[in-house]
Design an enzyme around this catalytic site. Structure first.
Site, PDB file in Angstrom:
ATOM      1  CG  ASN A  89      -6.492  -0.207   1.017  1.00 20.22           C
ATOM      2  OD1 ASN A  89      -5.784   0.151   0.077  1.00 20.22           O
ATOM      3  ND2 ASN A  89      -5.989  -0.618   2.168  1.00 20.22           N
ATOM      4  CB  CYS A 122      -0.966  -0.002   1.176  1.00 21.21           C
ATOM      5  SG  CYS A 122      -2.207  -1.293   1.051  1.00 21.21           S
ATOM      6  CG  HIS A 131      -2.911   4.050   1.545  1.00 17.35           C
ATOM      7  ND1 HIS A 131      -3.416   3.582   0.345  1.00 17.35           N
ATOM      8  CD2 HIS A 131      -3.009   3.015   2.423  1.00 17.35           C
ATOM      9  CE1 HIS A 131      -3.782   2.320   0.488  1.00 17.35           C
ATOM     10  NE2 HIS A 131      -3.562   1.952   1.730  1.00 17.35           N
TER      11      HIS A 131
HETATM   12  C1  LIG Z   1     -10.353  -3.721   9.805  1.00 18.03           C
HETATM   13  C2  LIG Z   1     -10.950  -2.627  10.661  1.00 18.03           C
HETATM   14  C3  LIG Z   1     -11.935  -1.797   9.839  1.00 18.03           C
HETATM   15  C4  LIG Z   1     -11.698  -3.246  11.825  1.00 18.03           C
HETATM   16  O1  LIG Z   1     -12.198  -2.257  12.671  1.00 18.03           O
HETATM   17  P1  LIG Z   1     -11.985  -2.379  14.236  1.00 18.03           P
HETATM   18  O2  LIG Z   1     -12.776  -1.279  14.833  1.00 18.03           O
HETATM   19  O3  LIG Z   1     -10.517  -2.432  14.483  1.00 18.03           O
HETATM   20  O4  LIG Z   1     -12.677  -3.740  14.541  1.00 18.03           O
HETATM   21  P2  LIG Z   1     -12.039  -5.060  15.161  1.00 18.03           P
HETATM   22  O5  LIG Z   1     -11.049  -5.644  14.237  1.00 18.03           O
HETATM   23  O6  LIG Z   1     -11.639  -4.731  16.566  1.00 18.03           O
HETATM   24  O7  LIG Z   1     -13.303  -5.952  15.173  1.00 18.03           O
HETATM   25  C5  LIG Z   1     -14.454  -5.631  15.932  1.00 18.03           C
HETATM   26  C6  LIG Z   1     -15.503  -6.697  15.678  1.00 18.03           C
HETATM   27  O8  LIG Z   1     -16.043  -6.540  14.370  1.00 18.03           O
HETATM   28  C7  LIG Z   1     -16.033  -7.783  13.690  1.00 18.03           C
HETATM   29  N1  LIG Z   1     -15.914  -7.580  12.255  1.00 18.03           N
HETATM   30  C8  LIG Z   1     -14.801  -7.585  11.496  1.00 18.03           C
HETATM   31  N2  LIG Z   1     -15.116  -7.354  10.219  1.00 18.03           N
HETATM   32  C9  LIG Z   1     -16.458  -7.205  10.183  1.00 18.03           C
HETATM   33  C10 LIG Z   1     -17.373  -6.949   9.138  1.00 18.03           C
HETATM   34  N3  LIG Z   1     -16.993  -6.787   7.853  1.00 18.03           N
HETATM   35  N4  LIG Z   1     -18.661  -6.837   9.452  1.00 18.03           N
HETATM   36  C11 LIG Z   1     -19.105  -6.984  10.710  1.00 18.03           C
HETATM   37  N5  LIG Z   1     -18.283  -7.242  11.732  1.00 18.03           N
HETATM   38  C12 LIG Z   1     -16.973  -7.350  11.469  1.00 18.03           C
HETATM   39  C13 LIG Z   1     -14.868  -8.521  14.274  1.00 18.03           C
HETATM   40  O9  LIG Z   1     -15.011  -9.909  14.074  1.00 18.03           O
HETATM   41  C14 LIG Z   1     -14.953  -8.128  15.722  1.00 18.03           C
HETATM   42  O10 LIG Z   1     -15.928  -8.925  16.353  1.00 18.03           O
HETATM   43  P3  LIG Z   1     -15.695  -9.518  17.821  1.00 18.03           P
HETATM   44  O11 LIG Z   1     -15.540  -8.309  18.704  1.00 18.03           O
HETATM   45  O12 LIG Z   1     -16.906 -10.300  18.044  1.00 18.03           O
HETATM   46  O13 LIG Z   1     -14.423 -10.323  17.709  1.00 18.03           O
HETATM   47  C15 LIG Z   1      -9.853  -1.703  11.222  1.00 18.03           C
HETATM   48  O14 LIG Z   1      -9.099  -2.414  12.178  1.00 18.03           O
HETATM   49  C16 LIG Z   1      -8.951  -1.203  10.178  1.00 18.03           C
HETATM   50  O15 LIG Z   1      -9.372  -0.500   9.295  1.00 18.03           O
HETATM   51  N6  LIG Z   1      -7.648  -1.498  10.279  1.00 18.03           N
HETATM   52  C17 LIG Z   1      -6.672  -1.036   9.372  1.00 18.03           C
HETATM   53  C18 LIG Z   1      -6.829  -1.801   8.163  1.00 18.03           C
HETATM   54  C19 LIG Z   1      -6.137  -1.180   7.014  1.00 18.03           C
HETATM   55  O16 LIG Z   1      -6.425  -0.075   6.669  1.00 18.03           O
HETATM   56  N7  LIG Z   1      -5.229  -1.926   6.440  1.00 18.03           N
HETATM   57  C20 LIG Z   1      -4.576  -1.586   5.269  1.00 18.03           C
HETATM   58  C21 LIG Z   1      -3.452  -0.699   5.568  1.00 18.03           C
HETATM   59  S1  LIG Z   1      -2.641  -0.507   4.073  1.00 18.03           S
END
Ligand SMILES: CC(C)(COP(=O)(O)OP(=O)(O)OC[C@H]1O[C@@H](n2cnc3c(N)ncnc32)[C@H](O)[C@@H]1OP(=O)(O)O)[C@@H](O)C(=O)NCCC(=O)NCCS
Length: 324
Positions: A281, A114, A251
């Site tokens: 993304n 990324c 990004h």
């Molecule tokens: C992935 C992301 C959106 C998740 O958001 P978050 O607030 O961190 O959520 P968590 O990972 O803590 O998950 C919270 C809950 O939502 C759930 N969940 C994950 N994806 C889900 C989806 N698509 N729909 C519904 N629930 C979802 C998880 O299973 C978790 O459930 P649990 O508490 O029962 O285990 C966030 O962590 C993120 O954007 N991270 C960076 C990712 C990124 O940008 N990567 C690329 C960089 S180049």
């Protein structure tokens, strides 16, 4: 006299198929509301069957060349940032070269996931400053839909396909921060974080393309801290401050990362180009896509001071400051 790599043209291409969040509700346990509130993403584009990364890259390149009023034969180099090449080799860049109908110059890919476009831009800047090239086409192009595990709700809703391109040309500047062109570069990586964001396949491991795996929460925390730091360092290297910035073009991974980074930089969100809601993304394609859309919207204008920043698998991250 200082040589600067100045933007002459910008363009992008998005595949026709638009997939709204609601489409995932039929196949995985998720909702439009969850995806919007956690990531800011509302829709993304997916490439058609048979449509490859080089196909997207060629369309974006043609748009950027048209914007620059330049022909492909005038290019000295083509640098493509991608982690989703059509083939293990040849490079996407040489396929773009052929697709543009030119044999002039040289072409190759760079891979920093990324952060790929920031690394490619830094690389193209190096080619220009060292006198190896005067005109460089820099492309970010991806088909991340091809490495999604459609059963993993934590990743498959976040990514999209697309391509964006810039044409850079050498120009003499005064050597001050008022010059147009790339003013500074700041790059980093830390391979200890391999397991936070990776693809579980590859040529010399299991011989497969593999699927993207991510510890979203951990990546999130690294992103907010490291992006603000690298942007700050790049601004310092350029001899400017956050108050001078017309646009942050980050990004586009997650609206919460984008706004938390802007807040740390003390730049208000009305000076941030945001496209994540429409593209998801798109990895290395996200910054050139945002630059192209930002210009088309009338946000980015000649003379604007811009900072771009990105982080991705590796981890690898960095920022570039340029005057448009
Ligand atoms: C992935 C992301 C959106 C998740 O958001 P978050 O607030 O961190 O959520 P968590 O990972 O803590 O998950 C919270 C809950 O939502 C759930 N969940 C994950 N994806 C889900 C989806 N698509 N729909 C519904 N629930 C979802 C998880 O299973 C978790 O459930 P649990 O508490 O029962 O285990 C966030 O962590 C993120 O954007 N991270 C960076 C990712 C990124 O940008 N990567 C690329 C960089 S180049």
């Amino acid at each position: 006299m200082t040589i600067r790599a100045v933007v002459r043209g910008v363009g992008h291409y998005l595949p026709e198929r638009v997939v709204p969040n609601s489409e995932f509700e039929a196949t995985i346990d998720t909702s439009d509301e969850w995806i919007r509130s956690r990531s800011g993403i509302e829709r993304r584009h997916f490439a058609a069957e048979g449509q490859t990364t080089s196909d997207l890259a060629i369309r974006a390149a043609q748009a950027a060349l048209a914007d620059a009023g330049m022909s492909a034969d005038q290019l000295d180099a083509i640098v493509v940032a991608t982690s989703t090449p059509d083939f293990t080799f040849p490079s996407v860049a040489t396929m773009v070269q052929a697709g543009l109908g030119t044999t002039s110059g040289f072409a190759y890919d760079v891979q920093a996931v990324c952060a790929g476009f920031v690394f490619a831009l830094a690389n193209a800047n190096g080619l220009i400053l060292s006198g190896q090239a005067r005109r460089v086409l820099v492309i970010g192009a991806e088909t991340f839909s091809r490495i999604m595990d459609w059963t993993d709700r934590g990743t498959c809703v976040l990514f999209g396909d697309g391509a964006g391109a810039l044409v850079l040309e050498a120009e003499e500047g005064a050597g001050t921060s008022d010059d147009r062109g790339i003013l500074s570069v700041d790059l980093h990586s830390d391979g200890r974080y391999r397991d936070l964001l990776y693809v579980d396949g590859g040529v010399s491991s299991n011989g497969q393309a593999g699927y993207l795996r991510m510890q979203g929460n951990a990546v999130f925390k690294h992103a907010v801290q490291k992006l603000a730091e690298t942007a700050h360092t790049a601004l310092e290297k350029a001899g400017v401050s956050a108050g001078d910035v017309a646009w942050i073009v980050p990004h586009q991974a997650n609206l919460r990362i984008i706004s938390a980074t802007a807040e740390r930089m003390q730049v208000s969100m009305d000076r941030v180009v945001v496209t994540v809601q429409d593209h998801g993304n798109t990895s290395a394609a996200s910054i050139p896509l945002a630059l192209s859309v930002g210009k088309a919207r009338g946000q980015i204008k000649t003379g604007d001071l811009i900072v771009t920043e990105a982080i991705g698998g590796g981890l690898a991250w960095g920022a570039v400051v340029l005057r448009w």
